[in-house]
Design a protein around this motif. Structure first.
Motif, PDB file in Angstrom:
ATOM      1  N   GLU A  22       0.889  -1.025   0.006  1.00  0.00           N
ATOM      2  CA  GLU A  22       0.060   0.081  -0.042  1.00  0.00           C
ATOM      3  C   GLU A  22       0.789   1.215   0.056  1.00  0.00           C
ATOM      4  N   ASP A  23       2.066   1.069   0.289  1.00  0.00           N
ATOM      5  CA  ASP A  23       3.024   2.158   0.307  1.00  0.00           C
ATOM      6  C   ASP A  23       2.730   3.318   1.086  1.00  0.00           C
ATOM      7  N   LYS A  88      -4.668   7.668   0.444  1.00  0.00           N
ATOM      8  CA  LYS A  88      -5.802   7.356  -0.665  1.00  0.00           C
ATOM      9  C   LYS A  88      -5.805   5.850  -1.196  1.00  0.00           C
ATOM     10  N   SER A  89      -4.608   5.371  -1.092  1.00  0.00           N
ATOM     11  CA  SER A  89      -4.487   4.114  -1.678  1.00  0.00           C
ATOM     12  C   SER A  89      -5.288   2.889  -0.705  1.00  0.00           C
ATOM     13  N   LEU A  90      -5.240   3.403   0.608  1.00  0.00           N
ATOM     14  CA  LEU A  90      -5.877   2.368   1.655  1.00  0.00           C
ATOM     15  C   LEU A  90      -7.429   1.921   1.156  1.00  0.00           C
ATOM     16  N   LYS A  91      -7.947   0.914   1.462  1.00  0.00           N
ATOM     17  CA  LYS A  91      -8.738   0.397   1.070  1.00  0.00           C
ATOM     18  C   LYS A  91      -9.376  -0.705   2.034  1.00  0.00           C
ATOM     19  N   PRO A  92     -10.522  -0.706   2.451  1.00  0.00           N
ATOM     20  CA  PRO A  92     -11.191  -1.813   3.361  1.00  0.00           C
ATOM     21  C   PRO A  92     -10.828  -3.074   2.886  1.00  0.00           C
ATOM     22  N   GLU A 119      -5.970   6.677  13.787  1.00  0.00           N
ATOM     23  CA  GLU A 119      -7.319   7.035  13.540  1.00  0.00           C
ATOM     24  C   GLU A 119      -7.509   6.962  12.024  1.00  0.00           C
ATOM     25  N   ASN A 120      -6.688   7.638  11.346  1.00  0.00           N
ATOM     26  CA  ASN A 120      -6.762   8.380   9.833  1.00  0.00           C
ATOM     27  C   ASN A 120      -6.872   6.695   9.224  1.00  0.00           C
ATOM     28  N   VAL A 121      -5.858   6.032   9.523  1.00  0.00           N
ATOM     29  CA  VAL A 121      -5.617   4.737   8.900  1.00  0.00           C
ATOM     30  C   VAL A 121      -6.722   3.791   9.091  1.00  0.00           C
TER      31      VAL A 121
END
Ligand SMILES: [Mg+2]
Length: 228
Positions: A22-23, A88-92, A119-121
């Motif tokens: 995810e970088d 922005k690359s992080l997805k559930p 919390e953001n992550v």
């Protein structure tokens, strides 16, 4: 594998709840290099060596900066700067989320990062209401994993008995004190994908290649939780 005696579930955050692909952590890593470069007015290569030296000796770059007599650093300024990254690359991951939600007993985040970063992550991952509490670097009074006193502070603050708790980590050295204190340990060992990833540098490879005595060594957290 029998995890029926586990009453508390302790997760590292970065590169544990999401894949290194995810970088995300690599961005933090680069921001730490540029912070040091600006702070000491040196080039990136020199800054990188200082950063990794601190990391290896102290547990985190920040702990080294705070101990260095030649360096007056405001920890909050450092933490704000390095965690200002693009998520922005992080997805559930629905499968992972479901398996974490289904675990019986309280779940905790135990991170060397900040609470606001966590919390953001967690929000991006769709896990914002799953964890009972986040124990961050400020909760740890800036003494990072793998310092054993921080684990004891974690257990005391969160009222967790290490003997019935399990810890998930991507960094082997952070599981050594966990094991010593009686936790069940799970090392998530994944390939580091980026060719330019700094941790592939031979000098620093032992951060990842430690042959540590984890109870389980896995490469897929969702799969592991679903099978237990
Ligand atoms: Mg990690």
């Amino acid at each position: 594998m029998n995890l029926s005696s586990i009453k508390a579930w302790v997760f590292d955050l970065d590169n544990t709840l999401y894949e290194p692909e995810e970088d995300i952590f690599s961005q933090i890593d680069k921001k730490m290099t540029s912070f040091i470069s600006n702070h000491f007015n040196i080039n990136n290569d020199e800054a990188f060596d200082i950063q990794k030296d601190y990391f290896l000796r102290y547990g985190t770059t920040l702990a080294g900066l705070m101990d260095d007599k030649n360096s007056i650093v405001d920890p909050d300024e450092f933490l704000t700067y390095v965690h200002d990254i693009d998520l922005k690359s992080l997805k559930p991951n629905p499968q992972l989320n479901e398996s974490i939600e289904n675990l019986l007993g309280p779940k905790f985040i135990f991170t060397n990062g900040t609470k606001s970063h966590a919390e953001n992550v967690l929000k991006k991952l769709g896990l914002e209401s799953v964890f009972k509490s986040i124990f961050d670097i400020k909760s740890a009074q800036y003494i990072p994993k793998p310092n054993i006193e921080t684990y004891n502070l974690f257990f005391k603050t969160m009222d967790v008995d290490p003997k019935t708790a399990i810890m998930f980590e991507d960094m082997g050295r952070n599981l050594i004190p966990a094991k010593e204190l009686g936790m069940t340990t799970v090392l998530i060992k994944r390939e580091i994908p980026n060719q330019d990833n700094i941790f592939q540098d031979k000098k620093y490879s032992d951060i990842w290649d430690q042959d540590i005595p984890a109870d389980y060594t896995i490469d897929d957290l969702a799969k592991f939780l679903n099978n237990n």
